[in-house]
Design a protein around this motif. Structure first.
Motif, mmCIF file in Angstrom:
data_model
loop_
_atom_site.group_PDB
_atom_site.id
_atom_site.type_symbol
_atom_site.label_atom_id
_atom_site.label_comp_id
_atom_site.label_asym_id
_atom_site.label_seq_id
_atom_site.Cartn_x
_atom_site.Cartn_y
_atom_site.Cartn_z
ATOM 1 N N GLY A 106 0.803 -1.214 0.000
ATOM 2 C CA GLY A 106 0.000 0.000 0.000
ATOM 3 C C GLY A 106 0.834 1.261 0.000
ATOM 4 N N ARG A 107 2.068 1.160 0.524
ATOM 5 C CA ARG A 107 2.964 2.315 0.528
ATOM 6 C C ARG A 107 3.409 2.703 -0.877
ATOM 7 N N MET A 108 3.110 1.870 -1.866
ATOM 8 C CA MET A 108 3.535 2.146 -3.243
ATOM 9 C C MET A 108 2.355 2.419 -4.158
ATOM 10 N N ILE A 109 1.186 2.674 -3.572
ATOM 11 C CA ILE A 109 -0.009 2.945 -4.368
ATOM 12 C C ILE A 109 -0.564 4.316 -3.984
ATOM 13 N N LEU A 123 -3.882 6.211 3.424
ATOM 14 C CA LEU A 123 -5.068 5.623 4.046
ATOM 15 C C LEU A 123 -4.803 4.291 4.720
ATOM 16 N N ILE A 124 -3.847 3.502 4.211
ATOM 17 C CA ILE A 124 -3.633 2.159 4.756
ATOM 18 C C ILE A 124 -3.193 2.195 6.212
ATOM 19 N N SER A 125 -2.634 3.308 6.657
ATOM 20 C CA SER A 125 -2.164 3.414 8.038
ATOM 21 C C SER A 125 -3.316 3.443 9.035
ATOM 22 N N GLY A 161 8.444 -0.441 2.562
ATOM 23 C CA GLY A 161 7.653 -0.006 1.408
ATOM 24 C C GLY A 161 7.942 1.425 1.016
ATOM 25 N N SER A 162 8.078 2.299 2.015
ATOM 26 C CA SER A 162 8.362 3.706 1.737
ATOM 27 C C SER A 162 9.745 3.890 1.131
ATOM 28 N N ALA A 163 10.705 3.120 1.618
ATOM 29 C CA ALA A 163 12.074 3.235 1.099
ATOM 30 C C ALA A 163 12.117 2.882 -0.385
#
Length: 220
Positions: A123-126, A132-134, A154-156
């Motif tokens: 989700g961090r890449m969409i 929102l996924i948090s 994912g953020s990295a």
């Protein structure tokens, strides 16, 4: 120049000013705010940070570290909102929504319990879902360490792709936003179609249920 282009230029100017004033920390602040306010596009801020690094104003590694830290900080803030909201408040809100049922929440919870780790990581890449996924992760009280590690990973990946694109494209960093904008529009279109389809199905179900009740009453 249309309003959209003016807004993008204003965001770019704001991000540059922040990075010039605060350095790599400024890039992290910009991305943290992007998590909290999705209308701020990471697809502009990250390539611009990479371009700034290419000019020698910031170090590339510095930018990658600070933007990832900013992503995690923003995600943790939203996780906290979800944790504060909690299951009781969520169910109370759902019970007041006209088309939602508690069964919908129960199915969502069951899905998140089974696939939550993958949802947080990918989700961090969409676009849109990045922020929102948090919230459901907080509502379901996903272990904080697991959430932080998945969010960081994912953020990295997401940040590195966009920062490096801006770094190597140089003055043409804005090309990244063009392609990312297409991806975001596709995601938004899919979400809208899914929501409309869900509303249609739910309304039909409610009408069938009402018709069945009316028929039972008339027979009695």
């Amino acid at each position: 120049m249309d309003a959209g282009a003016e807004n993008l230029n204003a965001i770019a100017a704001w991000a540059v000013s922040l990075m010039e004033t605060l350095g790599g920390f400024g890039a992290g602040v910009a991305i943290a705010l992007e998590n909290l306010f999705p209308p701020l596009p990471s697809e502009i801020i990250l390539p611009l940070a990479g371009f700034t690094a290419a000019q020698g104003t910031l170090g590339l590694v510095e930018v990658l570290i600070w933007t990832t830290v900013g992503s995690v900080v923003g995600a943790l803030a939203l996780y906290g909102i979800g944790a504060w909201l909690g299951r009781r408040r969520m169910y109370a809100i759902v019970e007041r929504m006209p088309l939602l049922k508690t069964e919908d929440v129960e199915r969502t919870e069951a899905w998140f319990e089974k696939h939550g780790s993958k949802a947080v990581f990918f989700g961090r890449m969409i676009p849109i879902f990045r922020s929102l996924i948090s919230i459901p992760a907080g509502i379901e009280r996903m272990p904080l360490l697991r959430f932080t590690l998945l969010t960081t990973a994912g953020s990295a990946i997401w940040n590195t792709i966009f920062v490096l694109a801006g770094f190597y494209l140089g003055a043409n960093w804005h090309i990244v936003e063009d392609y990312a904008g297409i991806f975001q529009k596709i995601v938004i279109a899919v979400v809208i179609i899914a929501v409309v389809a869900w509303i249609i199905i739910r309304v039909r179900q409610m009408r069938r249920n009402k018709a069945a009740v009316d028929e039972t009453v008339s027979v009695d």
